[in-house]
Design an enzyme around this catalytic site. Structure first.
Site, PDB file in Angstrom:
ATOM      1  N   ASP A  78      -7.027  14.953  21.411  1.00  0.00           N
ATOM      2  CA  ASP A  78      -6.771  16.325  21.842  1.00  0.00           C
ATOM      3  C   ASP A  78      -7.983  16.823  22.637  1.00  0.00           C
ATOM      4  OD1 ASP A  78      -4.872  18.730  21.491  1.00  0.00           O
ATOM      5  OD2 ASP A  78      -6.879  19.557  21.143  1.00  0.00           O
TER       6      ASP A  78
HETATM    7  C1  LIG Z   1     -10.106  19.598  31.293  1.00  0.00           C
HETATM    8  C2  LIG Z   1      -9.068  18.560  31.629  1.00  0.00           C
HETATM    9  C3  LIG Z   1      -7.984  18.308  30.802  1.00  0.00           C
HETATM   10  N1  LIG Z   1      -7.049  17.377  31.129  1.00  0.00           N
HETATM   11  C4  LIG Z   1      -5.899  17.120  30.265  1.00  0.00           C
HETATM   12  C5  LIG Z   1      -6.151  16.117  29.136  1.00  0.00           C
HETATM   13  C6  LIG Z   1      -4.979  16.380  28.210  1.00  0.00           C
HETATM   14  O1  LIG Z   1      -3.881  15.570  28.619  1.00  0.00           O
HETATM   15  C7  LIG Z   1      -4.656  17.843  28.461  1.00  0.00           C
HETATM   16  C8  LIG Z   1      -4.931  18.683  27.240  1.00  0.00           C
HETATM   17  O2  LIG Z   1      -3.835  18.678  26.382  1.00  0.00           O
HETATM   18  P1  LIG Z   1      -3.738  17.848  25.029  1.00  0.00           P
HETATM   19  O3  LIG Z   1      -3.000  18.670  24.046  1.00  0.00           O
HETATM   20  O4  LIG Z   1      -5.088  17.323  24.656  1.00  0.00           O
HETATM   21  O5  LIG Z   1      -2.885  16.582  25.428  1.00  0.00           O
HETATM   22  P2  LIG Z   1      -1.420  16.459  26.026  1.00  0.00           P
HETATM   23  O6  LIG Z   1      -0.544  17.583  25.548  1.00  0.00           O
HETATM   24  O7  LIG Z   1      -1.542  16.248  27.518  1.00  0.00           O
HETATM   25  O8  LIG Z   1      -0.944  15.084  25.431  1.00  0.00           O
HETATM   26  P3  LIG Z   1      -0.734  14.662  23.884  1.00  0.00           P
HETATM   27  O9  LIG Z   1      -1.010  15.864  22.996  1.00  0.00           O
HETATM   28  O10 LIG Z   1       0.685  14.215  23.786  1.00  0.00           O
HETATM   29  O11 LIG Z   1      -1.715  13.541  23.675  1.00  0.00           O
HETATM   30  O12 LIG Z   1      -5.478  18.279  29.547  1.00  0.00           O
HETATM   31  C9  LIG Z   1      -7.165  16.640  32.307  1.00  0.00           C
HETATM   32  O13 LIG Z   1      -6.321  15.784  32.606  1.00  0.00           O
HETATM   33  N2  LIG Z   1      -8.238  16.865  33.129  1.00  0.00           N
HETATM   34  C10 LIG Z   1      -9.196  17.787  32.868  1.00  0.00           C
HETATM   35  O14 LIG Z   1     -10.153  17.945  33.663  1.00  0.00           O
END
Ligand SMILES: Cc1cn([C@H]2C[C@H](O)[C@@H](COP(=O)(O)OP(=O)(O)OP(=O)(O)O)O2)c(=O)[nH]c1=O
Length: 219
Positions: A78
């Protein structure tokens, strides 16, 4: 701890996490953890930078609530964005995305990703978790750039409403730590956690074990 080579299961909807995990050269399956992480997070009472690891463990718990998941070694993660120690999650809508991007503009903040590796044996869940915190400085992008980025749709599934990896918006000016942690999966920390279950990468494992940012991670 050993798991007699249980198959790996990445419980994540994130395409970034799938791509990053693939670089280890280990076979793995993918599923999406059930449950409502936003609702669960309202129950969290700990420090702001502990929420990501807590939520990664919650996702693992939800995954093992599915009857067919018993023998896998489950990877969950997360990512949260912390500005002034306030957690910024994913945007609710486009107005919220605009608000988040304005609040981050020109500011240092931290991206915290929690990771959990979990197996079930002897009828119990065994989790090893970690979290990594990366300082990031946003560049002073304009309101017009924010609008164009929101119109692309990219911010809506990302913590803090941005993707550091977006090649048009390129929102960041500086990052003092692990790029993969910001994108959602700190790979060398994950390799350390997998090693606790006697699982080791096929590709270039020694490079992952010498992570230059290990002081920013708590395993
Ligand atoms: C800050 C930042 C976040 N992110 C993404 C990472 C995570 O996928 C998302 C944060 O949400 P999460 O809840 O961590 O993940 P998700 O909903 O995409 O997937 P899952 O819970 O099923 O594993 O933001 C980027 O891709 N680039 C960035 O620079």
């Amino acid at each position: 701890m050993t798991t007699t080579q249980h198959p790996l299961l990445l419980a994540s909807a994130s395409p970034r996490r799938r791509q990053i995990l693939a670089t280890l050269g280990l076979p793995y399956d993918v599923a999406v953890a059930p449950g409502d992480e936003d609702a669960a997070q309202t129950q969290y009472r700990g420090p702001a930078d502990g929420m990501a690891q807590w939520t990664a463990s919650y996702k693992a718990l939800m995954m093992f609530s599915r009857a067919e998941v018993t023998r896998q070694l489950v990877i969950t993660a997360d990512t949260t964005v912390l500005l002034d120690e306030q957690v910024l999650g994913k945007p609710r809508d486009e107005d919220h995305a605009r608000e988040l991007l304005r609040s981050l503009r020109g500011r240092w903040h931290r991206v915290v990703t929690g990771v959990a590796v979990t197996s079930m044996y002897d009828g119990q869940l065994h989790t090893r978790g970690a979290s990594c915190s990366t300082p990031v400085l946003m560049r002073p992008y304009s309101d017009e750039e924010i609008d164009a980025y929101i119109a692309s749709g990219d911010p809506m599934d990302k913590a803090g409403a941005y993707g550091i990896q977006h090649t048009d918006f390129r929102p960041t000016e500086r990052i003092d730590g692990c790029y993969l942690n910001v994108v959602g999966l700190p790979l060398c920390t994950l390799v350390q956690l997998l090693a606790m279950f006697d699982v080791h990468p096929v590709n270039n494992g020694s490079a992952h074990s010498t992570c230059p940012w290990s002081e920013q991670c708590h395993v």
